[in-house]
Structures are given as C-alpha cells and as structure tokens.
Design a protein around this motif. Sequence first.
Motif, PDB file in Angstrom:
ATOM      1  N   LEU A  58       0.786  -1.279   0.081  1.00 11.90           N
ATOM      2  CA  LEU A  58      -0.006   0.013  -0.158  1.00 11.90           C
ATOM      3  C   LEU A  58       0.973   1.297   0.112  1.00 11.90           C
ATOM      4  CD1 LEU A  58      -2.968  -1.056   2.408  1.00 11.90           C
ATOM      5  CD2 LEU A  58      -3.226  -0.724  -0.087  1.00 11.90           C
ATOM      6  N   ALA A  59       1.862   1.311   0.783  1.00  7.38           N
ATOM      7  CA  ALA A  59       2.846   2.213   0.755  1.00  7.38           C
ATOM      8  C   ALA A  59       3.460   2.437  -0.427  1.00  7.38           C
ATOM      9  CB  ALA A  59       3.944   2.196   1.955  1.00  7.38           C
ATOM     10  N   LEU A  60       4.049   1.470  -1.321  1.00  8.91           N
ATOM     11  CA  LEU A  60       4.657   1.503  -2.615  1.00  8.91           C
ATOM     12  C   LEU A  60       3.522   1.999  -3.464  1.00  8.91           C
ATOM     13  CD1 LEU A  60       7.017   1.136  -4.434  1.00  8.91           C
ATOM     14  CD2 LEU A  60       6.094  -1.263  -4.574  1.00  8.91           C
ATOM     15  N   CYS A  61       2.115   1.661  -3.346  1.00  6.89           N
ATOM     16  CA  CYS A  61       1.371   1.851  -4.261  1.00  6.89           C
ATOM     17  C   CYS A  61       0.947   3.464  -4.402  1.00  6.89           C
ATOM     18  CB  CYS A  61      -0.003   1.222  -4.438  1.00  6.89           C
ATOM     19  SG  CYS A  61      -1.547   1.701  -5.161  1.00  6.89           S
ATOM     20  N   SER A  62       1.202   3.988  -2.821  1.00  9.53           N
ATOM     21  CA  SER A  62       0.861   5.453  -2.689  1.00  9.53           C
ATOM     22  C   SER A  62       2.244   6.197  -3.326  1.00  9.53           C
ATOM     23  CB  SER A  62       0.663   5.827  -1.247  1.00  9.53           C
ATOM     24  OG  SER A  62       0.691   7.028  -1.078  1.00  9.53           O
ATOM     25  N   ARG A  63       3.244   5.653  -3.296  1.00 10.76           N
ATOM     26  CA  ARG A  63       4.512   6.387  -3.792  1.00 10.76           C
ATOM     27  C   ARG A  63       4.291   6.537  -5.256  1.00 10.76           C
ATOM     28  NH1 ARG A  63       9.767   3.777  -1.557  1.00 10.76           N
ATOM     29  NH2 ARG A  63      10.706   5.448  -2.791  1.00 10.76           N
ATOM     30  N   ALA A 122       4.241   9.785  -7.790  1.00 11.45           N
ATOM     31  CA  ALA A 122       4.842   9.914  -8.884  1.00 11.45           C
ATOM     32  C   ALA A 122       4.196  10.034 -10.518  1.00 11.45           C
ATOM     33  CB  ALA A 122       5.969   8.562  -9.081  1.00 11.45           C
ATOM     34  N   VAL A 123       3.057   9.357 -10.537  1.00 15.53           N
ATOM     35  CA  VAL A 123       2.239   9.254 -11.767  1.00 15.53           C
ATOM     36  C   VAL A 123       1.671  10.737 -11.686  1.00 15.53           C
ATOM     37  CG1 VAL A 123       0.373   8.429 -12.887  1.00 15.53           C
ATOM     38  CG2 VAL A 123       2.071   6.998 -11.966  1.00 15.53           C
ATOM     39  N   ASP A 124       0.945  11.167 -10.863  1.00 18.82           N
ATOM     40  CA  ASP A 124       0.205  12.414 -10.357  1.00 18.82           C
ATOM     41  C   ASP A 124       1.337  13.628 -10.811  1.00 18.82           C
ATOM     42  OD1 ASP A 124      -2.042  11.241  -9.969  1.00 18.82           O
ATOM     43  OD2 ASP A 124      -1.807  11.709  -7.761  1.00 18.82           O
ATOM     44  N   ALA A 125       2.414  13.516 -10.326  1.00 12.32           N
ATOM     45  CA  ALA A 125       3.383  14.397 -10.553  1.00 12.32           C
ATOM     46  C   ALA A 125       3.826  14.534 -12.228  1.00 12.32           C
ATOM     47  CB  ALA A 125       4.740  14.195  -9.777  1.00 12.32           C
ATOM     48  N   ALA A 126       3.928  13.351 -12.496  1.00 10.54           N
ATOM     49  CA  ALA A 126       4.179  13.272 -14.001  1.00 10.54           C
ATOM     50  C   ALA A 126       3.173  13.868 -15.081  1.00 10.54           C
ATOM     51  CB  ALA A 126       4.818  11.865 -14.537  1.00 10.54           C
ATOM     52  N   ASP A 127       2.079  13.762 -14.616  1.00 12.26           N
ATOM     53  CA  ASP A 127       0.910  14.236 -15.324  1.00 12.26           C
ATOM     54  C   ASP A 127       0.952  15.483 -15.112  1.00 12.26           C
ATOM     55  OD1 ASP A 127       0.028  11.709 -15.989  1.00 12.26           O
ATOM     56  OD2 ASP A 127      -1.588  11.566 -14.416  1.00 12.26           O
ATOM     57  N   ARG A 128       1.230  16.181 -14.199  1.00 16.15           N
ATOM     58  CA  ARG A 128       1.291  17.450 -13.942  1.00 16.15           C
ATOM     59  C   ARG A 128       2.571  18.129 -14.874  1.00 16.15           C
ATOM     60  NH1 ARG A 128       0.087  16.193  -8.537  1.00 16.15           N
ATOM     61  NH2 ARG A 128       2.336  16.680  -8.048  1.00 16.15           N
TER      62      ARG A 128
END
Length: 65
Positions: A35-40, A44-50
Amino acid sequence: MAADLLTSEVANARQRIHRTELAIQRTEEMLAENLALCSRIRTAVDAADRLVKIDPPSFEGRRAG
C-alpha cells in the motif's frame, strides 16, 4: 495411550495455529508495504501528469504513420 495421542494432537494443533498467526502477521506487513509503494507510485504518476500539462512533449520531427 489415548491421552498421549490427544496431547500430541493438541500440541500439533497449537503449532499449526502459531505458524498460521505468523503467516497472517507477515501477510499484513507485506500488504502495508504494498500500500505504501502504491501510494508512492500514484504520487509519481500524478506529478508526471502535472509536468506533462505544464510542458507537453513536442511531436516535432515525427511523421504520421
């Protein structure tokens, strides 16, 4: 003789219960790690999208196929 057999069976059952409890504990730890890895990864995906929205990739030099 029957009492010895019963005592042995109870001891075996207790060992199985203990091993099962350890397996459950390890499974819970692994789930927490996942779950912690999924959150990380999600962060990262959200940051890349931004970043892509801020500075979209250039398609210059590419030919339509």
